[in-house]
Design a protein around this motif. Structure first.
Motif, PDB file in Angstrom:
ATOM      1  N   TYR A  22       0.775  -1.244  -0.064  1.00 54.33           N
ATOM      2  CA  TYR A  22       0.090   0.012  -0.149  1.00 54.33           C
ATOM      3  C   TYR A  22       0.991   1.196   0.064  1.00 54.33           C
ATOM      4  CZ  TYR A  22      -3.354   3.314   1.597  1.00 54.33           C
ATOM      5  OH  TYR A  22      -4.231   4.458   1.595  1.00 54.33           O
ATOM      6  N   ARG A  23       2.077   1.324   0.718  1.00 54.01           N
ATOM      7  CA  ARG A  23       2.748   2.520   0.911  1.00 54.01           C
ATOM      8  C   ARG A  23       3.567   2.646  -0.403  1.00 54.01           C
ATOM      9  NH1 ARG A  23       8.217   3.514   1.465  1.00 54.01           N
ATOM     10  NH2 ARG A  23       8.673   1.355   1.360  1.00 54.01           N
ATOM     11  N   LEU A  24       3.894   1.700  -1.224  1.00 55.58           N
ATOM     12  CA  LEU A  24       4.633   1.801  -2.484  1.00 55.58           C
ATOM     13  C   LEU A  24       3.586   2.232  -3.398  1.00 55.58           C
ATOM     14  CD1 LEU A  24       6.920  -1.276  -2.255  1.00 55.58           C
ATOM     15  CD2 LEU A  24       7.638   1.288  -2.178  1.00 55.58           C
ATOM     16  N   THR A  25       2.427   1.958  -3.359  1.00 55.42           N
ATOM     17  CA  THR A  25       1.542   2.111  -4.220  1.00 55.42           C
ATOM     18  C   THR A  25       1.043   3.357  -4.261  1.00 55.42           C
ATOM     19  OG1 THR A  25       0.504  -0.175  -4.291  1.00 55.42           O
ATOM     20  CG2 THR A  25      -0.940   1.534  -5.220  1.00 55.42           C
ATOM     21  N   LYS A  26       0.829   4.029  -3.051  1.00 54.59           N
ATOM     22  CA  LYS A  26       0.460   5.119  -2.778  1.00 54.59           C
ATOM     23  C   LYS A  26       1.561   6.253  -3.216  1.00 54.59           C
ATOM     24  CE  LYS A  26      -1.438   8.098   0.827  1.00 54.59           C
ATOM     25  NZ  LYS A  26      -3.042   8.116   0.073  1.00 54.59           N
ATOM     26  N   ALA A  85      -2.047  -1.639  -7.402  1.00 54.52           N
ATOM     27  CA  ALA A  85      -0.662  -1.874  -7.006  1.00 54.52           C
ATOM     28  C   ALA A  85       0.325  -2.509  -8.016  1.00 54.52           C
ATOM     29  CB  ALA A  85      -0.787  -3.043  -5.869  1.00 54.52           C
ATOM     30  N   GLN A  86      -0.084  -3.413  -8.907  1.00 50.27           N
ATOM     31  CA  GLN A  86       0.821  -4.055  -9.895  1.00 50.27           C
ATOM     32  C   GLN A  86       1.353  -2.825 -10.892  1.00 50.27           C
ATOM     33  OE1 GLN A  86      -0.397  -7.299 -13.308  1.00 50.27           O
ATOM     34  NE2 GLN A  86       0.240  -8.369 -11.046  1.00 50.27           N
ATOM     35  N   LYS A  87       0.052  -2.006 -11.440  1.00 48.37           N
ATOM     36  CA  LYS A  87       0.202  -1.065 -12.269  1.00 48.37           C
ATOM     37  C   LYS A  87       1.406  -0.031 -11.676  1.00 48.37           C
ATOM     38  CE  LYS A  87      -2.135   2.785 -14.676  1.00 48.37           C
ATOM     39  NZ  LYS A  87      -3.626   3.338 -15.021  1.00 48.37           N
ATOM     40  N   SER A  88       1.109   0.318 -10.336  1.00 48.14           N
ATOM     41  CA  SER A  88       2.136   1.132  -9.676  1.00 48.14           C
ATOM     42  C   SER A  88       3.356   0.763  -9.583  1.00 48.14           C
ATOM     43  CB  SER A  88       1.540   1.571  -8.306  1.00 48.14           C
ATOM     44  OG  SER A  88       2.429   2.398  -7.496  1.00 48.14           O
ATOM     45  N   ALA A  89       3.793  -0.501  -9.215  1.00 49.74           N
ATOM     46  CA  ALA A  89       5.244  -1.218  -9.393  1.00 49.74           C
ATOM     47  C   ALA A  89       5.850  -1.330 -10.690  1.00 49.74           C
ATOM     48  CB  ALA A  89       4.786  -2.468  -8.789  1.00 49.74           C
ATOM     49  N   ALA A  91       5.117   1.085 -12.831  1.00 48.06           N
ATOM     50  CA  ALA A  91       5.536   2.341 -13.268  1.00 48.06           C
ATOM     51  C   ALA A  91       6.699   2.733 -12.369  1.00 48.06           C
ATOM     52  CB  ALA A  91       4.415   3.298 -12.739  1.00 48.06           C
ATOM     53  N   GLN A  92       7.127   2.296 -11.386  1.00 46.15           N
ATOM     54  CA  GLN A  92       8.145   2.613 -10.472  1.00 46.15           C
ATOM     55  C   GLN A  92       9.305   1.763 -11.053  1.00 46.15           C
ATOM     56  OE1 GLN A  92       7.493   2.774  -6.026  1.00 46.15           O
ATOM     57  NE2 GLN A  92       5.424   2.457  -6.644  1.00 46.15           N
ATOM     58  N   MET A  93       9.374   0.814 -11.513  1.00 45.14           N
ATOM     59  CA  MET A  93      10.452  -0.081 -12.016  1.00 45.14           C
ATOM     60  C   MET A  93      10.625   0.592 -13.703  1.00 45.14           C
ATOM     61  SD  MET A  93       9.888  -4.102 -11.565  1.00 45.14           S
ATOM     62  CE  MET A  93       8.004  -3.981 -12.287  1.00 45.14           C
ATOM     63  N   GLU A  94       9.854   1.202 -14.348  1.00 47.18           N
ATOM     64  CA  GLU A  94      10.206   1.900 -15.664  1.00 47.18           C
ATOM     65  C   GLU A  94      11.637   2.549 -15.644  1.00 47.18           C
ATOM     66  OE1 GLU A  94       9.105   1.769 -18.510  1.00 47.18           O
ATOM     67  OE2 GLU A  94       6.936   0.703 -18.154  1.00 47.18           O
ATOM     68  N   GLY A  95      12.600   2.137 -16.465  1.00 48.41           N
ATOM     69  CA  GLY A  95      13.757   2.767 -16.391  1.00 48.41           C
ATOM     70  C   GLY A  95      14.897   2.244 -15.564  1.00 48.41           C
ATOM     71  N   GLN A  96      14.515   1.444 -14.600  1.00 47.64           N
ATOM     72  CA  GLN A  96      15.628   0.829 -13.729  1.00 47.64           C
ATOM     73  C   GLN A  96      16.224  -0.411 -14.463  1.00 47.64           C
ATOM     74  OE1 GLN A  96      16.091   2.281 -11.027  1.00 47.64           O
ATOM     75  NE2 GLN A  96      14.403   3.783 -10.912  1.00 47.64           N
ATOM     76  N   PRO A  97      17.381  -0.504 -14.144  1.00 44.93           N
ATOM     77  CA  PRO A  97      18.287  -1.838 -14.680  1.00 44.93           C
ATOM     78  C   PRO A  97      17.823  -2.981 -13.888  1.00 44.93           C
ATOM     79  CG  PRO A  97      19.645   0.158 -13.838  1.00 44.93           C
ATOM     80  CD  PRO A  97      18.473   0.400 -13.538  1.00 44.93           C
ATOM     81  N   PRO A 224      10.664  -1.931  -6.973  1.00 48.50           N
ATOM     82  CA  PRO A 224       9.558  -2.174  -5.659  1.00 48.50           C
ATOM     83  C   PRO A 224       9.758  -3.458  -5.407  1.00 48.50           C
ATOM     84  CG  PRO A 224       8.708  -0.785  -7.770  1.00 48.50           C
ATOM     85  CD  PRO A 224      10.208  -1.414  -7.978  1.00 48.50           C
ATOM     86  N   THR A 225       9.430  -3.504  -4.045  1.00 47.43           N
ATOM     87  CA  THR A 225       9.211  -4.935  -3.731  1.00 47.43           C
ATOM     88  C   THR A 225       7.986  -5.652  -3.421  1.00 47.43           C
ATOM     89  OG1 THR A 225       9.054  -3.871  -1.227  1.00 47.43           O
ATOM     90  CG2 THR A 225      11.562  -4.734  -1.695  1.00 47.43           C
ATOM     91  N   SER A 226       6.860  -4.607  -3.764  1.00 51.10           N
ATOM     92  CA  SER A 226       5.622  -5.089  -3.781  1.00 51.10           C
ATOM     93  C   SER A 226       5.257  -5.920  -4.875  1.00 51.10           C
ATOM     94  CB  SER A 226       4.694  -3.899  -4.054  1.00 51.10           C
ATOM     95  OG  SER A 226       4.901  -3.208  -5.305  1.00 51.10           O
ATOM     96  N   MET A 227       6.114  -6.272  -5.823  1.00 52.14           N
ATOM     97  CA  MET A 227       5.833  -7.264  -7.005  1.00 52.14           C
ATOM     98  C   MET A 227       5.542  -8.656  -6.416  1.00 52.14           C
ATOM     99  SD  MET A 227       5.557  -5.579  -9.513  1.00 52.14           S
ATOM    100  CE  MET A 227       5.627  -7.093 -10.726  1.00 52.14           C
ATOM    101  N   LYS A 228       6.385  -9.049  -5.015  1.00 51.46           N
ATOM    102  CA  LYS A 228       6.304 -10.256  -4.365  1.00 51.46           C
ATOM    103  C   LYS A 228       4.836 -10.295  -3.902  1.00 51.46           C
ATOM    104  CE  LYS A 228       8.492 -13.016  -0.807  1.00 51.46           C
ATOM    105  NZ  LYS A 228       9.470 -13.228  -0.102  1.00 51.46           N
ATOM    106  N   GLY A 229       4.479  -9.153  -3.156  1.00 55.81           N
ATOM    107  CA  GLY A 229       3.226  -9.289  -2.540  1.00 55.81           C
ATOM    108  C   GLY A 229       1.799  -9.499  -3.750  1.00 55.81           C
ATOM    109  N   ASN A 230       2.247  -8.530  -4.678  1.00 58.50           N
ATOM    110  CA  ASN A 230       1.156  -8.768  -5.937  1.00 58.50           C
ATOM    111  C   ASN A 230       1.126 -10.351  -6.393  1.00 58.50           C
ATOM    112  OD1 ASN A 230       0.837  -6.029  -5.710  1.00 58.50           O
ATOM    113  ND2 ASN A 230       2.299  -5.492  -7.372  1.00 58.50           N
TER     114      ASN A 230
END
Length: 237
Positions: A22-26, A85-89, A91-97, A224-230
C-alpha cells in the motif's frame, strides 16, 4: 495432538507485506485510499441488497445481507487494490536496470527465469525464460546495441539446444517493443514449442552453457518490493 493455533509471525508478515504494498502504491497513486474505500462501500452495498433480496425470513435476510455485503466488498476491494498496486509497481520499475527481470518474477510454475545471462558495460542486458514456448530471450537497454547482444545469445543457445525454439523479445515502450506491464502475458502467449517432458533436457543443456560463463554482476536498483506481494496475495489482473 496437532497444533492449530494461528502463527502470529506469519500473520504479521502478511500484514507487513500488505502495508508495504500500500505504501509503495501510494507513491504513484495518490488517491488509492479513497478509491479503495469507495470500492468497498459501493460493492458492499450492492452485495447487501443482493443478499437481502434472497427469499427467507427477515432476520435471516438481514444476516445474509450483512455477511454477504462484507465479503463482496472485501473481495472487490482486494481485486482493485491488486490491479492498481501492480500498475504502480510497473510504473516505479520503468527505466531501472533489471526491471524486465523483476516483471518476469510474476511467471508461475512451469517457467524458469534467469536474470542477466548476457550484458554489456552500458547495462544493456538479456534475461532468459525457459518454458512451454521453448527458450525466450528478453532484452532491455539501448535499442541500437541490443540486436548484437541478442544475436550473440541466440547463437549460444541454439548451439546447445538446436531443436528448441528460441524467441526474442525486447522490453520497452518504443515501437516493436513490449511494455513491462504486458511482458508476462506476451511471453505466455508465445505458444507451446516444447513438451513438458522435454523441458528437463533443455534445462540440462542450458546448464552446461551457463557453466562456461563468467560470474555476471546483476545490476542493482530501487525495484519495488511490492511485486512479491502482488504475486502471492493480490491476483486481480
Amino acid at each position: 495432538m496437532a497444533n492449530n493455533a494461528p502463527n502470529p509471525a506469519t500473520d504479521m508478515n502478511r500484514r507487513q507485506q500488505f502495508v508495504e504494498s500500500y505504501r509503495l502504491t501510494k507513491k504513484t497513486d495518490r488517491f488509492i485510499g479513497l478509491i479503495l474505500l469507495a470500492t468497498f462501500l459501493i460493492s458492499g452495498a450492492l452485495g447487501f441488497v443482493l443478499f437481502v433480496l434472497l427469499p427467507g425470513t427477515g432476520a435471516i435476510e438481514l444476516a445474509l445481507g450483512i455477511v454477504g455485503g462484507l465479503m463482496i466488498g472485501l473481495l472487490t476491494t482486494l481485486i482493485v487494490f491488486g490491479r492498481r498496486a501492480q500498475k504502480s509497481a510497473f510504473a516505479q520499475m520503468e527505466g531501472q536496470p533489471g526491471a524486465a527481470a523483476s516483471a518476469l518474477r510474476l511467471l508461475r510454475r512451469g517457467w524458469k527465469v534467469d536474470a542477466v545471462v548476457g550484458f554489456t558495460k552500458q547495462q544493456d542486458m538479456v534475461h532468459r525464460v525457459v518454458g512451454p514456448p521453448g527458450i525466450v530471450l528478453i532484452g532491455e537497454g539501448n535499442p541500437n546495441r541490443l540486436p548484437k547482444l541478442m544475436a550473440s545469445e541466440r547463437r549460444k543457445h541454439e548451439r546447445v539446444a538446436a531443436d528448441t525454439p528460441v524467441h526474442e523479445v525486447i522490453a520497452g515502450n518504443e515501437e516493436g517493443q513490449v511494455p513491462l506491464r504486458k511482458l508476462v502475458r506476451h511471453v505466455q502467449k508465445l505458444g507451446r514449442g516444447v513438451k513438458p517432458a522435454e523441458l528437463t533436457d533443455v534445462l540440462n543443456r542450458i546448464k552446461a552453457l551457463d557453466a562456461q560463463r563468467s560470474t555476471i554482476p546483476i545490476p542493482k536498483g530501487p525495484v519495488p518490493t511490492s511485486m512479491k506481494g502482488n504475486r502471492g496475495n493480490m491476483k486481480g489482473r
